[in-house]
Design a protein around this motif. Structure first.
Motif, PDB file in Angstrom:
ATOM      1  N   SER A   1       2.409  -1.109   3.921  1.00  0.00           N
ATOM      2  CA  SER A   1       0.999  -1.485   3.969  1.00  0.00           C
ATOM      3  C   SER A   1       0.276  -0.686   5.047  1.00  0.00           C
ATOM      4  N   GLU A   2      -0.768   0.005   4.651  1.00  0.00           N
ATOM      5  CA  GLU A   2      -1.598   0.698   5.635  1.00  0.00           C
ATOM      6  C   GLU A   2      -2.550  -0.282   6.312  1.00  0.00           C
ATOM      7  N   ILE A   3      -2.970  -1.318   5.592  1.00  0.00           N
ATOM      8  CA  ILE A   3      -3.919  -2.293   6.123  1.00  0.00           C
ATOM      9  C   ILE A   3      -3.143  -3.399   6.827  1.00  0.00           C
ATOM     10  N   VAL A   4      -3.296  -3.490   8.133  1.00  0.00           N
ATOM     11  CA  VAL A   4      -2.550  -4.472   8.920  1.00  0.00           C
ATOM     12  C   VAL A   4      -3.508  -5.331   9.740  1.00  0.00           C
ATOM     13  N   GLY A   5      -3.048  -6.538  10.112  1.00  0.00           N
ATOM     14  CA  GLY A   5      -3.861  -7.444  10.907  1.00  0.00           C
ATOM     15  C   GLY A   5      -3.817  -8.851  10.342  1.00  0.00           C
ATOM     16  N   GLN A   6      -4.480  -9.780  11.027  1.00  0.00           N
ATOM     17  CA  GLN A   6      -4.538 -11.172  10.586  1.00  0.00           C
ATOM     18  C   GLN A   6      -5.964 -11.706  10.766  1.00  0.00           C
ATOM     19  N   ASP A   7      -6.244 -12.830  10.091  1.00  0.00           N
ATOM     20  CA  ASP A   7      -7.536 -13.499  10.235  1.00  0.00           C
ATOM     21  C   ASP A   7      -8.700 -12.531  10.058  1.00  0.00           C
TER      22      ASP A   7
ATOM     23  N   ALA B   1       0.844  -1.187   0.000  1.00  0.00           N
ATOM     24  CA  ALA B   1       0.000   0.000   0.000  1.00  0.00           C
ATOM     25  C   ALA B   1       0.876   1.232   0.000  1.00  0.00           C
ATOM     26  N   GLY B   2       0.447   2.258  -0.656  1.00  0.00           N
ATOM     27  CA  GLY B   2       1.217   3.499  -0.676  1.00  0.00           C
ATOM     28  C   GLY B   2       1.011   4.299   0.590  1.00  0.00           C
ATOM     29  N   GLU B   3       1.744   5.372   0.708  1.00  0.00           N
ATOM     30  CA  GLU B   3       1.609   6.224   1.882  1.00  0.00           C
ATOM     31  C   GLU B   3       0.409   7.137   1.674  1.00  0.00           C
ATOM     32  N   SER B   4      -0.791   6.568   1.818  1.00  0.00           N
ATOM     33  CA  SER B   4      -2.008   7.271   1.433  1.00  0.00           C
ATOM     34  C   SER B   4      -2.207   8.575   2.178  1.00  0.00           C
ATOM     35  N   SER B   5      -1.873   8.577   3.481  1.00  0.00           N
ATOM     36  CA  SER B   5      -2.093   9.786   4.250  1.00  0.00           C
ATOM     37  C   SER B   5      -0.872  10.692   4.249  1.00  0.00           C
TER      38      SER B   5
ATOM     39  N   ILE C   1      -3.125  -6.986  15.800  1.00  0.00           N
ATOM     40  CA  ILE C   1      -3.367  -5.554  15.930  1.00  0.00           C
ATOM     41  C   ILE C   1      -3.785  -5.012  14.564  1.00  0.00           C
ATOM     42  N   THR C   2      -4.722  -4.108  14.553  1.00  0.00           N
ATOM     43  CA  THR C   2      -5.290  -3.622  13.297  1.00  0.00           C
ATOM     44  C   THR C   2      -4.857  -2.200  12.963  1.00  0.00           C
TER      45      THR C   2
ATOM     46  N   GLU D   1      -4.752   8.260   8.801  1.00  0.00           N
ATOM     47  CA  GLU D   1      -5.926   8.565   9.615  1.00  0.00           C
ATOM     48  C   GLU D   1      -6.539   7.290  10.195  1.00  0.00           C
ATOM     49  N   SER D   2      -6.443   6.190   9.452  1.00  0.00           N
ATOM     50  CA  SER D   2      -7.036   4.929   9.912  1.00  0.00           C
ATOM     51  C   SER D   2      -6.305   4.358  11.128  1.00  0.00           C
ATOM     52  N   TRP D   3      -5.120   4.859  11.428  1.00  0.00           N
ATOM     53  CA  TRP D   3      -4.355   4.401  12.602  1.00  0.00           C
ATOM     54  C   TRP D   3      -4.524   5.346  13.791  1.00  0.00           C
ATOM     55  N   ARG D   4      -5.385   6.313  13.679  1.00  0.00           N
ATOM     56  CA  ARG D   4      -5.535   7.306  14.752  1.00  0.00           C
ATOM     57  C   ARG D   4      -5.978   6.626  16.040  1.00  0.00           C
ATOM     58  N   LEU D   5      -5.325   6.962  17.139  1.00  0.00           N
ATOM     59  CA  LEU D   5      -5.620   6.326  18.419  1.00  0.00           C
ATOM     60  C   LEU D   5      -7.009   6.673  18.932  1.00  0.00           C
ATOM     61  N   THR D   6      -7.718   5.650  19.399  1.00  0.00           N
ATOM     62  CA  THR D   6      -8.962   5.849  20.134  1.00  0.00           C
ATOM     63  C   THR D   6      -8.654   5.590  21.607  1.00  0.00           C
ATOM     64  N   TRP D   7      -9.579   5.917  22.480  1.00  0.00           N
ATOM     65  CA  TRP D   7      -9.353   5.660  23.901  1.00  0.00           C
ATOM     66  C   TRP D   7      -9.237   4.174  24.179  1.00  0.00           C
ATOM     67  N   LYS D   8      -9.993   3.366  23.436  1.00  0.00           N
ATOM     68  CA  LYS D   8      -9.920   1.914  23.619  1.00  0.00           C
ATOM     69  C   LYS D   8      -8.532   1.396  23.255  1.00  0.00           C
ATOM     70  N   GLU D   9      -7.999   1.871  22.123  1.00  0.00           N
ATOM     71  CA  GLU D   9      -6.658   1.466  21.715  1.00  0.00           C
ATOM     72  C   GLU D   9      -5.617   1.968  22.716  1.00  0.00           C
ATOM     73  N   PHE D  10      -5.775   3.204  23.146  1.00  0.00           N
ATOM     74  CA  PHE D  10      -4.787   3.804  24.049  1.00  0.00           C
ATOM     75  C   PHE D  10      -4.722   3.057  25.380  1.00  0.00           C
ATOM     76  N   THR D  11      -5.884   2.746  25.956  1.00  0.00           N
ATOM     77  CA  THR D  11      -5.877   2.058  27.253  1.00  0.00           C
ATOM     78  C   THR D  11      -5.333   0.636  27.136  1.00  0.00           C
ATOM     79  N   THR D  12      -5.648  -0.042  26.031  1.00  0.00           N
ATOM     80  CA  THR D  12      -5.084  -1.376  25.807  1.00  0.00           C
ATOM     81  C   THR D  12      -3.570  -1.306  25.677  1.00  0.00           C
TER      82      THR D  12
END
Length: 319
Positions: A286-292, A20-24, A181-182, A89-100
């Motif tokens: 790759s901007e899209i990360v994760g498994q399964d 994936a390119g550096e979209s952002s 991790i996504t 932008e799709s990797w922007r931290l949410t509170w759920k991600e931050f606390t985890t």
């Protein structure tokens, strides 16, 4: 069907990797000067870290708390950069991600750190003393060479442990949670099953007689590189850095969501040079990360993941 057969069935017939390119990061209103300065932030951070450990008084550098404070300072500095130099932008931290992420950061600096020291580093140091191993020559090396020795020794072991985790199913089951991790962020390098976090931190550095400040400096450099390699920061360091050290481009490709097979590259957590030497380097991003199917695991699922096949088999027999 055996465990290995399950593994092969789950990973075959997957699509080929697509970078994936550096979209952002593209098409931003940045001039060449600002872009150059942004790209120099990771190497500049390493310079600051080295200068700190070289110039700080012994009362600071010899304290075991100094490495903890310095490591946390690096992590939160890069977290701050994510707010002003966002890559995706799709990797922007949410509170759920931050606390985890914060939970795993705490786990790494407490339980995992204690386990590594108690069950690996200290026994190795005791063995070294009991058999009379001496490496005084290492203590006589210039400070920067001692630091380089720490970085290379630790990363060499981590590279092969990491590669084993992608080649051998039982080891992969401990490491796979990290690939669930996504998104990538500054603290994501600490996320994983505790078994993997312990194994990936093993090293033989305790055998060597080295200046404490040099050891701490080496580990802090590894922290800097690994943190940037997981961070949502739009910095693309120049070749003098990216040829040797892992960047977010290298590591995001390692985390690509396309298939398990596509993760079998760019194993160097901090030294991408090892991938270049051993033939596992792959170019791309790759901007899209994760498994399964990009299934995000809870903390409980992360902890139980290696045992899930056995649990499922036990439940199947009960039914």
């Amino acid at each position: 069907m055996g465990l290995l057969s399950d593994f092969e069935a789950a990973t075959k017939n997957q699509p080929a990797v697509v970078s994936a390119g550096e979209s952002s990061a593209r098409n931003r209103d940045e001039g060449p000067v600002k872009r150059t300065l942004v790209n120099l932030v990771p190497p500049a951070t390493i310079v600051v870290v080295v200068m700190f450990w070289m110039l700080a008084p012994a009362s600071v550098t010899d304290s075991p708390w100094s490495i903890v404070v310095a490591g946390l300072a690096i992590t939160f500095f890069v977290l701050g950069l994510e707010q002003v130099l966002e890559r995706h932008e799709s990797w922007r931290l949410t509170w759920k991600e931050f606390t985890t992420d914060l939970f795993y950061l705490f786990l790494s600096y407490t339980v995992i750190g204690w386990a590594t020291s108690s069950f690996a580093d200290q026994p190795l140091a005791n063995f070294k003393e009991s058999v009379g191993i001496s490496t005084e020559w290492a203590m006589q090396m210039p400070f920067l060479l001692q630091v380089a020795l720490v970085v290379v020794l630790f990363e060499f072991g981590q590279y092969w442990m990491h590669r084993l985790m992608h080649d051998w199913y039982p080891a992969w089951m401990t490491h796979a949670p990290h690939h669930h991790i996504t998104q990538l962020n500054a603290m994501k390098g600490h996320i994983g099953n505790p078994i993997e976090l312990f194994l990936i931190g093993l090293s033989i550095i305790a055998i060597f007689d080295l200046d404490t400040a040099a050891i701490f400096c080496g580990f802090n450099i590894l922290t800097v590189v690994s943190t940037y390699a997981h961070a949502n920061v739009r910095s693309n360091p120049p070749l003098f850095y990216s040829f040797i050290f892992t960047t977010i481009r290298h590591h995001s490709l390692h985390h690509t969501a396309l298939s398990y097979e596509d993760t079998r590259c760019n194993y160097g957590n901090s030294l991408i040079l090892l991938d270049r030497i051993f033939g596992t380097y792959r170019e791309g991003e790759s901007e899209i990360v994760g498994q399964d199917e990009r299934k995000r695991l809870s903390i409980y699922e992360q902890f139980m993941f290696p045992f899930q096949p056995l649990i499922n088999r036990y439940k199947a027999r009960q039914d």
